[in-house]
Design a protein around this motif. Structure first.
Motif, PDB file in Angstrom:
ATOM      1  N   MET A 247       0.864  -1.082   0.366  1.00  0.00           N
ATOM      2  CA  MET A 247      -0.223  -0.414   0.113  1.00  0.00           C
ATOM      3  C   MET A 247       0.563   1.155  -0.442  1.00  0.00           C
ATOM      4  N   ASP A 248       0.918   2.725  -0.802  1.00  0.00           N
ATOM      5  CA  ASP A 248       1.450   3.209  -1.513  1.00  0.00           C
ATOM      6  C   ASP A 248       1.807   3.865   0.235  1.00  0.00           C
ATOM      7  N   LEU A 249       0.539   4.328   1.437  1.00  0.00           N
ATOM      8  CA  LEU A 249       0.478   5.469   2.294  1.00  0.00           C
ATOM      9  C   LEU A 249       1.597   4.401   3.492  1.00  0.00           C
ATOM     10  N   LEU A 250       1.395   3.072   3.203  1.00  0.00           N
ATOM     11  CA  LEU A 250       1.562   2.415   4.749  1.00  0.00           C
ATOM     12  C   LEU A 250       3.535   2.553   3.743  1.00  0.00           C
TER      13      LEU A 250
ATOM     14  N   PHE B  87       5.226   4.910   2.310  1.00  0.00           N
ATOM     15  CA  PHE B  87       5.154   6.506   1.980  1.00  0.00           C
ATOM     16  C   PHE B  87       5.816   6.648   4.302  1.00  0.00           C
ATOM     17  N   LEU B  88       4.529   5.805   5.095  1.00  0.00           N
ATOM     18  CA  LEU B  88       4.890   6.179   6.434  1.00  0.00           C
ATOM     19  C   LEU B  88       6.203   5.344   6.895  1.00  0.00           C
ATOM     20  N   ASN B  89       6.406   4.618   5.951  1.00  0.00           N
ATOM     21  CA  ASN B  89       8.250   3.594   6.523  1.00  0.00           C
ATOM     22  C   ASN B  89       7.602   2.826   6.829  1.00  0.00           C
ATOM     23  N   VAL B  90       6.577   2.057   6.730  1.00  0.00           N
ATOM     24  CA  VAL B  90       5.970   0.866   8.054  1.00  0.00           C
ATOM     25  C   VAL B  90       5.794  -0.292   7.116  1.00  0.00           C
ATOM     26  N   ASN B  91       6.630  -0.214   5.642  1.00  0.00           N
ATOM     27  CA  ASN B  91       6.296  -1.694   5.074  1.00  0.00           C
ATOM     28  C   ASN B  91       7.691  -2.758   6.266  1.00  0.00           C
ATOM     29  N   GLU B  92       8.883  -2.116   5.880  1.00  0.00           N
ATOM     30  CA  GLU B  92       9.650  -3.003   6.806  1.00  0.00           C
ATOM     31  C   GLU B  92       8.803  -3.878   8.188  1.00  0.00           C
ATOM     32  N   LEU B  93       8.634  -3.118   9.084  1.00  0.00           N
ATOM     33  CA  LEU B  93       7.730  -2.869  10.260  1.00  0.00           C
ATOM     34  C   LEU B  93       6.420  -3.942   9.867  1.00  0.00           C
ATOM     35  N   SER B  94       5.636  -4.100   8.875  1.00  0.00           N
ATOM     36  CA  SER B  94       4.436  -4.786   8.872  1.00  0.00           C
ATOM     37  C   SER B  94       5.359  -5.882   8.093  1.00  0.00           C
ATOM     38  N   LEU B  95       5.813  -6.178   7.645  1.00  0.00           N
ATOM     39  CA  LEU B  95       6.767  -7.613   7.097  1.00  0.00           C
ATOM     40  C   LEU B  95       7.741  -8.470   8.386  1.00  0.00           C
ATOM     41  N   GLY B  96       8.293  -7.093   9.168  1.00  0.00           N
ATOM     42  CA  GLY B  96       8.785  -8.376  10.088  1.00  0.00           C
ATOM     43  C   GLY B  96       7.821  -8.343  11.120  1.00  0.00           C
ATOM     44  N   MET B  97       6.858  -7.712  11.469  1.00  0.00           N
ATOM     45  CA  MET B  97       5.927  -8.295  12.692  1.00  0.00           C
ATOM     46  C   MET B  97       4.959  -9.732  11.958  1.00  0.00           C
ATOM     47  N   ALA B  98       4.852  -9.923  10.832  1.00  0.00           N
ATOM     48  CA  ALA B  98       4.097 -10.558   9.500  1.00  0.00           C
ATOM     49  C   ALA B  98       5.059 -11.996  10.251  1.00  0.00           C
ATOM     50  N   LYS B  99       6.628 -11.936  10.559  1.00  0.00           N
ATOM     51  CA  LYS B  99       7.127 -12.922  10.389  1.00  0.00           C
ATOM     52  C   LYS B  99       7.626 -13.198  11.545  1.00  0.00           C
TER      53      LYS B  99
ATOM     54  N   PRO C  60      -8.445  -4.675  -2.128  1.00  0.00           N
ATOM     55  CA  PRO C  60      -7.190  -3.808  -1.872  1.00  0.00           C
ATOM     56  C   PRO C  60      -6.009  -4.083  -0.999  1.00  0.00           C
ATOM     57  N   LEU C  61      -5.141  -4.552  -0.494  1.00  0.00           N
ATOM     58  CA  LEU C  61      -4.618  -4.585   0.591  1.00  0.00           C
ATOM     59  C   LEU C  61      -3.661  -6.106   0.441  1.00  0.00           C
ATOM     60  N   GLN C  62      -2.577  -5.625   0.754  1.00  0.00           N
ATOM     61  CA  GLN C  62      -1.426  -7.129   1.021  1.00  0.00           C
ATOM     62  C   GLN C  62      -1.236  -7.434   2.536  1.00  0.00           C
ATOM     63  N   LYS C  63      -1.285  -8.603   2.883  1.00  0.00           N
ATOM     64  CA  LYS C  63      -1.571  -9.073   3.682  1.00  0.00           C
ATOM     65  C   LYS C  63      -0.953  -8.828   5.193  1.00  0.00           C
ATOM     66  N   HIS C  64       0.512  -8.825   4.981  1.00  0.00           N
ATOM     67  CA  HIS C  64       1.463  -7.520   6.262  1.00  0.00           C
ATOM     68  C   HIS C  64       0.778  -6.664   6.440  1.00  0.00           C
ATOM     69  N   HIS C  65       0.099  -5.797   5.788  1.00  0.00           N
ATOM     70  CA  HIS C  65      -0.068  -4.736   5.255  1.00  0.00           C
ATOM     71  C   HIS C  65      -1.699  -5.189   6.694  1.00  0.00           C
ATOM     72  N   LEU C  66      -2.841  -5.972   5.794  1.00  0.00           N
ATOM     73  CA  LEU C  66      -3.399  -5.551   6.930  1.00  0.00           C
ATOM     74  C   LEU C  66      -3.360  -6.489   8.341  1.00  0.00           C
ATOM     75  N   MET C  67      -2.319  -7.485   8.827  1.00  0.00           N
ATOM     76  CA  MET C  67      -1.664  -7.677   9.748  1.00  0.00           C
ATOM     77  C   MET C  67      -1.527  -6.576  10.571  1.00  0.00           C
ATOM     78  N   PHE C  68      -0.828  -5.529  10.198  1.00  0.00           N
ATOM     79  CA  PHE C  68      -0.104  -5.042  10.681  1.00  0.00           C
ATOM     80  C   PHE C  68      -1.483  -3.570  11.274  1.00  0.00           C
TER      81      PHE C  68
END
Length: 324
Positions: free
Chosen positions: A1-4, A6-18, A206-214
């Motif tokens: 998701m572009d907003l996430l 932009f807020l630099n939470v993509n890596e954080l959401s991936l880390g939480m998913a793992k 329209p959301l990726q799974k790790h983003h929705l988990m976060f």
């Protein structure tokens, strides 16, 4: 998701998913679940009377979601207990919560800062369980969104949904406490998570799974922490829930008007308080009348007795004359 992103939470959401759940997050889940069991009425007495029944009901609290979801998908329910490490950890925590010296473990975990941390960690495991149930149902029934919602809901809130069976093990039967009759906060929020994860798995969201988990995990943790700090049972969507219920499902109230209430009461009918409380003057007059009636009755009884004596004397004198 572009907003996430932009807020630099993509890596954080991936880390939480793992993030691995065993052993820390699972330990928090077991502690909070068993503390909730111990705080139910009669649970401590059952633990003293029958430790086996207490252990069995505790395992239902810890693994009820996996057991219920397996039953719904026609899989062996004992498969939830196949992981010996999780069962051993849950059994150890069960013993410490119920039988630790001076109730030290329960008292320590009941402290508000510790309980907030443990509850937040438990909400992280709730996200994993709901998603695991949705994915498990999708492998059996492709794009069957209702089945996915049901299994995800059962996997995430199985302990609450099986509460009647767990109570039956402890010798308690309260069908009026069914979660479907009056859903608690964990049951409601788990149902919401099952719906949104099912929509995401079916490509309707329209959301990726790790983003929705976060997003869902942050919502759970923040809302649970707010409820515990404010000591309130209402959650974020309580006003929306009440408004939807009142519009779609509530029955219009038929309150009687004042005129109909007076007609229903009836003419000349007084309340019990009015009949019990009489004015002081009326009470005095009534008492005087009652005393007068008692006095007249006593005088009448005396006159009757004297008349009877006179008749007896006249009869005796008549008999004496006849004998003479």
């Amino acid at each position: 998701m572009d907003l996430l992103a932009f807020l630099n939470v993509n890596e954080l959401s991936l880390g939480m998913a793992k993030l691995p759940m065993y052993p820390l997050f699972d330990t928090a889940h077991y502690i909070v679940s068993l503390m909730a069991l111990k705080e139910q009425p009669g649970a401590v007495a059952v633990s003293r009377r029958s430790p086996l029944a207490c252990w069995f009901s505790s395992m239902l609290f810890c693994f009820g979601g996996a057991i219920l979801s397996n039953l719904m998908l026609a899989e062996p329910p004992v498969a939830a207990l196949s992981n010996g490490g999780n069962v051993l950890l849950a059994s150890l925590i069960w013993y410490l919560v119920f039988y630790s010296p001076q109730d030290l473990v329960h008292r320590s975990a009941s402290l508000l800062p510790i309980r907030i941390v443990l509850s937040g960690m438990k909400e992280v495991t709730r996200t994993r369980k709901v998603l695991a149930g949705v994915v498990q149902a999708q492998t059996h029934y492709k794009d069957a969104i209702l089945v996915m919602i049901a299994v995800g809901w059962a996997k995430g809130a199985g302990g609450g949904l099986m509460s009647n069976f767990e109570q039956l093990i402890r010798g308690v039967w309260k069908p009026e406490t069914n979660e479907l009759l009056k859903m608690s906060y964990p049951t409601k929020v788990t149902l919401m998570g099952a719906v949104i994860f099912s929509l995401q798995q079916c490509q309707y969201l329209p959301l990726q799974k790790h983003h929705l988990m976060f997003i869902y995990t942050v919502f759970l943790v923040v809302n649970k922490t707010t409820m515990m700090l404010s000591a309130s049972s209402s959650w974020l969507f309580s006003p929306v829930e009440g408004a939807v219920y009142s519009v779609l499902f509530a029955e219009p109230s038929a309150e009687p008007s004042p005129a109909s209430a007076s007609l229903a009461k009836g003419p000349g009918r007084t309340s019990s308080s009015d009949t019990c409380a009489a004015p002081q003057g009326e009470g005095k007059a009534a008492s005087e009348c009652q005393n007068g009636a008692v006095a007249s009755d006593s005088e009448g009884e005396a006159a009757a007795m004297s008349g009877t004596r006179d008749r007896n004397q006249s009869q005796s004198s008549g008999r004496s004359k006849k004998t003479d």
